[in-house]
Design an enzyme around this catalytic site. Sequence first.
Site, mmCIF file in Angstrom:
data_model
loop_
_atom_site.group_PDB
_atom_site.id
_atom_site.type_symbol
_atom_site.label_atom_id
_atom_site.label_comp_id
_atom_site.label_asym_id
_atom_site.label_seq_id
_atom_site.Cartn_x
_atom_site.Cartn_y
_atom_site.Cartn_z
ATOM 1 N N GLU A 100 37.493 4.866 -10.648
ATOM 2 C CA GLU A 100 37.602 3.599 -11.361
ATOM 3 C C GLU A 100 38.752 3.723 -12.353
ATOM 4 O OE1 GLU A 100 34.505 1.342 -11.791
ATOM 5 O OE2 GLU A 100 35.287 0.135 -13.431
ATOM 6 N N ARG A 101 39.742 2.860 -12.191
ATOM 7 C CA ARG A 101 40.906 2.887 -13.094
ATOM 8 C C ARG A 101 41.596 4.252 -13.095
ATOM 9 N NH1 ARG A 101 40.524 -2.495 -13.015
ATOM 10 N NH2 ARG A 101 38.591 -3.207 -13.933
ATOM 11 N N LYS B 246 25.936 4.220 -19.671
ATOM 12 C CA LYS B 246 26.385 2.826 -19.789
ATOM 13 C C LYS B 246 25.194 1.997 -19.331
ATOM 14 C CE LYS B 246 29.786 -0.407 -17.805
ATOM 15 N NZ LYS B 246 31.033 -0.548 -17.030
ATOM 16 N N GLU C 266 28.048 -4.895 -18.343
ATOM 17 C CA GLU C 266 28.716 -5.312 -17.110
ATOM 18 C C GLU C 266 27.777 -5.233 -15.902
ATOM 19 O OE1 GLU C 266 32.465 -3.026 -17.123
ATOM 20 O OE2 GLU C 266 33.360 -4.720 -18.166
ATOM 21 N N ARG D 230 26.674 4.462 -24.684
ATOM 22 C CA ARG D 230 27.852 3.614 -24.927
ATOM 23 C C ARG D 230 27.475 2.263 -25.548
ATOM 24 N NH1 ARG D 230 31.193 2.242 -20.502
ATOM 25 N NH2 ARG D 230 33.179 2.821 -21.379
ATOM 26 N N LYS E 50 34.254 2.347 -28.044
ATOM 27 C CA LYS E 50 35.686 2.265 -27.744
ATOM 28 C C LYS E 50 36.461 2.023 -29.042
ATOM 29 C CE LYS E 50 35.210 0.678 -22.998
ATOM 30 N NZ LYS E 50 35.623 -0.243 -21.927
ATOM 31 N N ASP F 63 38.559 -3.942 -25.452
ATOM 32 C CA ASP F 63 38.623 -3.039 -24.305
ATOM 33 C C ASP F 63 39.983 -2.370 -24.141
ATOM 34 O OD1 ASP F 63 37.940 -1.727 -22.042
ATOM 35 O OD2 ASP F 63 37.807 -3.463 -20.737
ATOM 36 N N GLU G 228 35.663 6.539 -28.302
ATOM 37 C CA GLU G 228 36.061 6.689 -26.895
ATOM 38 C C GLU G 228 37.467 6.130 -26.766
ATOM 39 O OE1 GLU G 228 33.331 4.976 -23.993
ATOM 40 O OE2 GLU G 228 34.942 4.698 -22.540
ATOM 41 N N GLU H 214 44.773 2.020 -18.008
ATOM 42 C CA GLU H 214 44.335 0.786 -17.348
ATOM 43 C C GLU H 214 45.141 -0.430 -17.802
ATOM 44 O OE1 GLU H 214 40.179 -0.039 -17.954
ATOM 45 O OE2 GLU H 214 40.330 -2.055 -17.104
ATOM 46 N N HIS I 16 44.418 -9.110 -23.942
ATOM 47 C CA HIS I 16 43.831 -9.472 -22.652
ATOM 48 C C HIS I 16 44.543 -10.606 -21.913
ATOM 49 C CE1 HIS I 16 40.905 -8.320 -19.834
ATOM 50 N NE2 HIS I 16 40.090 -7.769 -20.714
ATOM 51 N N TRP J 256 36.244 -13.423 -19.159
ATOM 52 C CA TRP J 256 37.084 -12.615 -18.281
ATOM 53 C C TRP J 256 38.424 -13.309 -18.040
ATOM 54 C CZ3 TRP J 256 33.026 -10.627 -14.085
ATOM 55 C CH2 TRP J 256 32.252 -9.611 -14.680
HETATM 56 C C1 BDP Z 1 36.750 -1.662 -18.538
HETATM 57 C C2 BDP Z 1 37.114 -1.410 -17.125
HETATM 58 C C3 BDP Z 1 35.930 -1.189 -16.238
HETATM 59 C C4 BDP Z 1 35.029 -0.151 -16.861
HETATM 60 C C5 BDP Z 1 34.603 -0.631 -18.223
HETATM 61 C C6 BDP Z 1 33.800 0.388 -19.005
HETATM 62 O O1 BDP Z 1 37.861 -2.501 -16.661
HETATM 63 O O2 BDP Z 1 36.409 -0.795 -14.990
HETATM 64 O O3 BDP Z 1 33.909 0.074 -16.069
HETATM 65 O O4 BDP Z 1 35.734 -0.856 -19.007
HETATM 66 O O5 BDP Z 1 34.349 0.968 -19.931
HETATM 67 O O6 BDP Z 1 37.864 -1.289 -19.277
HETATM 68 O O7 BDP Z 1 32.633 0.580 -18.731
#
Ligand code: BDP
Length: 704
Positions: free
Chosen positions: A171-172, A291, A295, A328, A363, A368, A390, A396, A524, A547
């Site tokens: 992922e990323r 997590k 999401e 998280r 974070k 983000d 974090e 990304e 963003h 989003w």
């Molecule tokens: C976002 C990303 C996503 C991650 C999410 C995360 O786009 O892919 O799963 O954060 O930190 O930046 O959980």
Amino acid sequence: MIRYLSILFLFTVSILFAQAEDGSKLWLRFGQAKASPIRFTGINADKTLFAVKEFQKAWKEIYGKELSINNSGKQTLIIGTSRSKALLPFALSKNLEQLGNEGFIIKTFDLRGKQQTVITAKSEAGLLYGVYHLLRLIQTNELPDNLDIIENPSYAVRILNHWDNLDGSIERGYAGHSIWKWEDMPKKISPRYTEYARANASIGINGSVLDNVNASPNILRNDYLEKVKILAGIFRPFHIKVYLSINFSAPSVIGGVPTADPLNPAVIKWWDNKVNEIYRLIPDFGGFLVKANSEGLPGPQDFGRTHADGANMLADALKPHGGIVMWRAFVYSPDNDDRAKQAYNEFVPLDGKFRDNVIVQVKNGPIDFQPREPFSPLFGGLKLTKIMPEFQITQEYLGQSNHMVYQAPLWKECLDSDTYCQGKGSTVARITDGTLYKRELSAIAGVANIGEDTNWCGHHFAQANWYAFGRLAWNHNLTSEQIAGEWLKMTFNKDSGFVRDAKNMMIASREAVVNYMMPLGLHHLFAWEHHYGPEPWCDFPNARPDWLPKYYHQANEDGLGFDRSSRGTNYVEQYCSPLREMFDKPETCPEKYLLWFHHVPWNYKMKDGKTLWDELCYLYDSGVKDVRTFEATWNNLKTYVDKERFEAVKAKLAIQEKDAIWWKDACLLYFQEFSKQPIPPYIEAPVHKLDDLKKIKLNMASHN
Ligand code: BDP
């Protein structure tokens, strides 16, 4: 015959050359350190110690053979833990008092006419860090005659978060597939696992979360745990613990328990058993990263429980084994009037309710990993709960593996931010490193940018971000410049002119990316899903509003920016005074955050006298110009860099320039539809048409 031999010779040389210059050695190019004169004539140490083996291995690479084990040379190096008999002649007790468990001392003594340099530590981990420190001084040619160093790490847990999936995708991740070859283990063990561990240990990283935060429940299956055990065994001599991201619904998905409710006795028992199983396999297992309710992932709220209920249940299972939970705080939902507010609103009411082996992972910014965000107000808001930053090493939102963006300045900006929540000086660094609240357990995480690419990170300069994360986790007082300087000398060349110019370029790169992507607090504006290019116009009829870029930039004919002041969403209230008041007024809000906190008219007068619109044009343009300067600088440095890496970086910089122009044109042409003002004549005119830019659809997978 001779012809064949010479062809063979050339072939061998070219292989050696290719191997040496493909970036695979990272900063551990001991062979390049020869410039520093041989200082030590002998070593007095227990050669079975791993730290001593590591030292000898590197020494051999530098000087051709191991340092002889003797006691009689003029310049002896003594390596041993504080319990070692070899240390008895040296007055070290005062220094040892200042030493934490992972810290080290490197000190030169004059004893009976001989110079003796001691590396010591309370633990073997500390000893290893001391050895790597000495090697770094040799590599960078900065070994002073008399050493008198004592270092303790800023954070107890210095950890990489791999967002690697069990199917090998990341992922990323922008450097190819995952380095963890789950399918191959246990039959085939990649030599990269050891190289990975060495690179991490050399910069002080002591933990690795192997799998994605969007975790598959399967990682907890016994067959996977057996593979995790193999990696743990490889990392152990390097003092790197393994951790796992877990999926909160694992008890029901793989355990056959009808629920995952954290207060349900069957669920509690399942986790207890699972944790016991893990520790039977991996006695020094580090713990879980979670997590949850984020999401779309499962979590305690699905059962009417809180984050604290969920985290504590896992913490109780881990506690007898010394494990920790990193929970998280990356939570947001479309129902909120302002996404930036949600983490604080969900977690501050739970302050003080978490077990002592839980750390809330936050974070750096409230949204983000954007090119620039103010620090997350949760850092100041949680007072009774341990909290860890974090950072995202993988880029990304920073041009992925195509843009050179050195991130130490971004991370320092967050760490050095004063929250004022416990008076002046309560910086994010002091809150999270445990000094402000006097906590032993402290941690810092970086989302890894490592993949199976030969150069590990996709861009040669992205290695600097891996390096910088480790160095800052070890010592957050280091400056971005110091870290860049070390890395450049070890990775490329020690020439002072080269280091100066390349360092300036690295330091300037963060502000450049902010300017060509999102200056003045914009955030963003990224294209849907892949987050590479600009799409400030992006719209989908049924998409979640939070989003879409429009949610964040709020451009209209009156102006630009998100009103988070007391007249808007009142997000400012989450900051402590005097920041709250300072951010609340456009006149006192730092301009770098202006459009983050305020919706500002297009003709708003900026501090330099320009209107907002003109300033925006100016900053986008200066971002592009900066990238051109980087290209010119790099071209001038050609003679200092091997051809292979020179050309690779040059090609990436050309992409970065193209992308910077794309960003500038897309954002200015789009915002111009609202400002209805001309682009000032001193700015380079757009070379694209907005309609053409709107048609660009990159065929990039979003999750790898
Ligand atoms: C976002 C990303 C996503 C991650 C999410 C995360 O786009 O892919 O799963 O954060 O930190 O930046 O959980």
